[in-house]
Design a protein around this motif. Structure first.
Motif, PDB file in Angstrom:
ATOM      1  N   THR A   1      -2.092  -4.678 -12.542  1.00 51.76           N
ATOM      2  CA  THR A   1      -0.939  -5.551 -12.753  1.00 51.76           C
ATOM      3  C   THR A   1       0.072  -4.829 -13.629  1.00 51.76           C
ATOM      4  OG1 THR A   1      -2.398  -7.481 -12.653  1.00 51.76           O
ATOM      5  CG2 THR A   1      -0.199  -7.816 -13.579  1.00 51.76           C
ATOM      6  N   ALA A   2       1.284  -4.713 -13.113  1.00 52.52           N
ATOM      7  CA  ALA A   2       2.364  -4.048 -13.842  1.00 52.52           C
ATOM      8  C   ALA A   2       3.581  -4.968 -13.838  1.00 52.52           C
ATOM      9  CB  ALA A   2       2.694  -2.712 -13.187  1.00 52.52           C
ATOM     10  N   THR A   3       4.578  -4.621 -14.623  1.00 51.50           N
ATOM     11  CA  THR A   3       5.778  -5.467 -14.690  1.00 51.50           C
ATOM     12  C   THR A   3       6.525  -5.496 -13.364  1.00 51.50           C
ATOM     13  OG1 THR A   3       7.039  -3.608 -15.577  1.00 51.50           O
ATOM     14  CG2 THR A   3       6.152  -5.187 -17.167  1.00 51.50           C
ATOM     15  N   ASN A   4       6.386  -4.447 -12.560  1.00 51.95           N
ATOM     16  CA  ASN A   4       7.116  -4.407 -11.296  1.00 51.95           C
ATOM     17  C   ASN A   4       6.249  -4.728 -10.076  1.00 51.95           C
ATOM     18  OD1 ASN A   4       5.683  -2.011 -11.600  1.00 51.95           O
ATOM     19  ND2 ASN A   4       7.174  -0.799 -10.467  1.00 51.95           N
ATOM     20  N   GLY A   5       5.051  -5.266 -10.268  1.00 52.39           N
ATOM     21  CA  GLY A   5       4.238  -5.686  -9.133  1.00 52.39           C
ATOM     22  C   GLY A   5       2.749  -5.508  -9.340  1.00 52.39           C
ATOM     23  N   TYR A   6       2.038  -5.730  -8.243  1.00 54.57           N
ATOM     24  CA  TYR A   6       0.587  -5.580  -8.217  1.00 54.57           C
ATOM     25  C   TYR A   6       0.246  -4.412  -7.314  1.00 54.57           C
ATOM     26  CZ  TYR A   6       0.515 -10.307 -10.089  1.00 54.57           C
ATOM     27  OH  TYR A   6       0.702 -11.403 -10.872  1.00 54.57           O
ATOM     28  N   TYR A   7      -0.725  -3.612  -7.732  1.00 56.11           N
ATOM     29  CA  TYR A   7      -1.144  -2.453  -6.968  1.00 56.11           C
ATOM     30  C   TYR A   7      -2.638  -2.572  -6.712  1.00 56.11           C
ATOM     31  CZ  TYR A   7       3.329  -0.543  -8.448  1.00 56.11           C
ATOM     32  OH  TYR A   7       4.668  -0.351  -8.661  1.00 56.11           O
ATOM     33  N   LEU A   8      -3.035  -2.476  -5.449  1.00 53.44           N
ATOM     34  CA  LEU A   8      -4.455  -2.492  -5.100  1.00 53.44           C
ATOM     35  C   LEU A   8      -4.894  -1.063  -4.818  1.00 53.44           C
ATOM     36  CD1 LEU A   8      -4.782  -5.603  -2.766  1.00 53.44           C
ATOM     37  CD2 LEU A   8      -5.337  -5.411  -5.178  1.00 53.44           C
ATOM     38  N   VAL A   9      -5.889  -0.602  -5.573  1.00 56.78           N
ATOM     39  CA  VAL A   9      -6.394   0.763  -5.448  1.00 56.78           C
ATOM     40  C   VAL A   9      -7.846   0.689  -4.995  1.00 56.78           C
ATOM     41  CG1 VAL A   9      -6.821   2.925  -6.671  1.00 56.78           C
ATOM     42  CG2 VAL A   9      -4.844   1.518  -7.301  1.00 56.78           C
ATOM     43  N   ASN A  10      -8.172   1.405  -3.926  1.00 58.74           N
ATOM     44  CA  ASN A  10      -9.528   1.413  -3.394  1.00 58.74           C
ATOM     45  C   ASN A  10     -10.490   1.978  -4.441  1.00 58.74           C
ATOM     46  OD1 ASN A  10     -11.945   2.559  -1.975  1.00 58.74           O
ATOM     47  ND2 ASN A  10     -10.929   1.617  -0.225  1.00 58.74           N
ATOM     48  N   PHE A  11     -11.539   1.239  -4.732  1.00 59.44           N
ATOM     49  CA  PHE A  11     -12.517   1.629  -5.751  1.00 59.44           C
ATOM     50  C   PHE A  11     -13.251   2.906  -5.368  1.00 59.44           C
ATOM     51  CE2 PHE A  11     -17.067   1.204  -7.100  1.00 59.44           C
ATOM     52  CZ  PHE A  11     -16.890   1.422  -8.455  1.00 59.44           C
ATOM     53  N   LYS A  12     -13.593   3.046  -4.092  1.00 60.37           N
ATOM     54  CA  LYS A  12     -14.408   4.189  -3.673  1.00 60.37           C
ATOM     55  C   LYS A  12     -13.600   5.460  -3.467  1.00 60.37           C
ATOM     56  CE  LYS A  12     -18.199   1.583  -1.789  1.00 60.37           C
ATOM     57  NZ  LYS A  12     -19.110   1.350  -0.684  1.00 60.37           N
ATOM     58  N   THR A  13     -12.373   5.350  -2.927  1.00 57.33           N
ATOM     59  CA  THR A  13     -11.592   6.549  -2.590  1.00 57.33           C
ATOM     60  C   THR A  13     -10.471   6.839  -3.571  1.00 57.33           C
ATOM     61  OG1 THR A  13     -10.022   5.345  -1.209  1.00 57.33           O
ATOM     62  CG2 THR A  13     -12.028   6.164  -0.140  1.00 57.33           C
ATOM     63  N   GLY A  14     -10.023   5.840  -4.300  1.00 59.86           N
ATOM     64  CA  GLY A  14      -8.918   6.030  -5.239  1.00 59.86           C
ATOM     65  C   GLY A  14      -7.552   5.984  -4.581  1.00 59.86           C
ATOM     66  N   GLU A  15      -7.495   5.623  -3.312  1.00 57.84           N
ATOM     67  CA  GLU A  15      -6.221   5.557  -2.603  1.00 57.84           C
ATOM     68  C   GLU A  15      -5.548   4.213  -2.816  1.00 57.84           C
ATOM     69  OE1 GLU A  15      -7.062   6.284   1.510  1.00 57.84           O
ATOM     70  OE2 GLU A  15      -7.888   8.265   1.122  1.00 57.84           O
ATOM     71  N   LEU A  16      -4.217   4.237  -2.814  1.00 54.98           N
ATOM     72  CA  LEU A  16      -3.447   3.000  -2.907  1.00 54.98           C
ATOM     73  C   LEU A  16      -3.564   2.266  -1.586  1.00 54.98           C
ATOM     74  CD1 LEU A  16      -1.424   1.361  -4.699  1.00 54.98           C
ATOM     75  CD2 LEU A  16       0.373   2.490  -3.395  1.00 54.98           C
ATOM     76  N   ILE A  17      -4.006   1.010  -1.634  1.00 51.23           N
ATOM     77  CA  ILE A  17      -4.160   0.196  -0.438  1.00 51.23           C
ATOM     78  C   ILE A  17      -2.899  -0.622  -0.174  1.00 51.23           C
ATOM     79  CG2 ILE A  17      -5.409  -1.730   0.606  1.00 51.23           C
ATOM     80  CD1 ILE A  17      -7.857  -0.842  -0.949  1.00 51.23           C
ATOM     81  N   LYS A  18      -2.388  -1.214  -1.241  1.00 52.00           N
ATOM     82  CA  LYS A  18      -1.286  -2.150  -1.079  1.00 52.00           C
ATOM     83  C   LYS A  18      -0.489  -2.242  -2.362  1.00 52.00           C
ATOM     84  CE  LYS A  18      -0.627  -6.904   0.492  1.00 52.00           C
ATOM     85  NZ  LYS A  18      -1.295  -8.150   0.849  1.00 52.00           N
ATOM     86  N   LYS A  19       0.816  -2.466  -2.186  1.00 49.70           N
ATOM     87  CA  LYS A  19       1.696  -2.669  -3.329  1.00 49.70           C
ATOM     88  C   LYS A  19       2.501  -3.935  -3.047  1.00 49.70           C
ATOM     89  CE  LYS A  19       5.743  -0.737  -5.571  1.00 49.70           C
ATOM     90  NZ  LYS A  19       6.729   0.359  -5.594  1.00 49.70           N
TER      91      LYS A  19
END
Length: 156
Positions: free
Chosen positions: A135-153
């Motif tokens: 959770t950041a001031t400019n949105g929510y970021y979903l990061v894959n736990f296993k790969t570390g890749e950004l899934i969704k912003k």
């Protein structure tokens, strides 16, 4: 019996009203927190049983498409586990902390994708996959736990 002066009567009356208000406020606060505390306690019990945890350290709430309580704990052998328990206690996912990236790495991934002023990072389940929700001031970021890749912003 000695009669109270008007000033003492006002002080006594004010003290009684203040005491009643204080007790009422405490009761309302307790009753408003009780459902959340009960849900966390139940999720912790489910996590202890499912992952055979000997100790739990914290519980966090993840509100994605589905609500999950993430329980952090340790097994008897010292293995650190993250257990996500669905709101209805039917879905339970157990992960070793070493199976994926750390909370700090998730923050770094989100920051490299534009996250500013990160306020919290919570573990959860998104589309049956383990994720860190940053959770950041400019949105929510979903990061894959296993790969570390950004899934969704998602912007705010």
């Amino acid at each position: 019996m000695k009669k109270l002066t008007p000033v003492k009567q006002y002080l006594l009356g004010f003290s009684m009203v203040f005491l009643v208000l204080l007790i009422s406020a405490g009761t309302v606060l307790y009753l408003s927190m009780k459902p959340k505390l009960d849900a966390e306690r139940t999720a912790t019990q489910v996590a202890i049983k499912a992952a055979k945890l000997s100790k739990t350290s914290s519980v966090e709430l993840y509100n994605g498409p589905n609500t999950f309580y993430s329980v952090y704990g340790t097994t008897e052998s010292g293995g650190k586990r993250i257990v996500s328990v669905g709101e209805d206690n039917r879905e339970v996912y157990v992960y070793a902390e070493s199976d994926g990236i750390s909370r700090q790495q998730a923050e770094e991934t989100a920051a490299s994708n534009g996250a500013t002023d990160i306020s919290k990072v919570v573990f959860g389940i998104y589309a049956k996959s383990p994720v860190w929700e940053v959770t950041a001031t400019n949105g929510y970021y979903l990061v894959n736990f296993k790969t570390g890749e950004l899934i969704k912003k998602e912007g705010v």
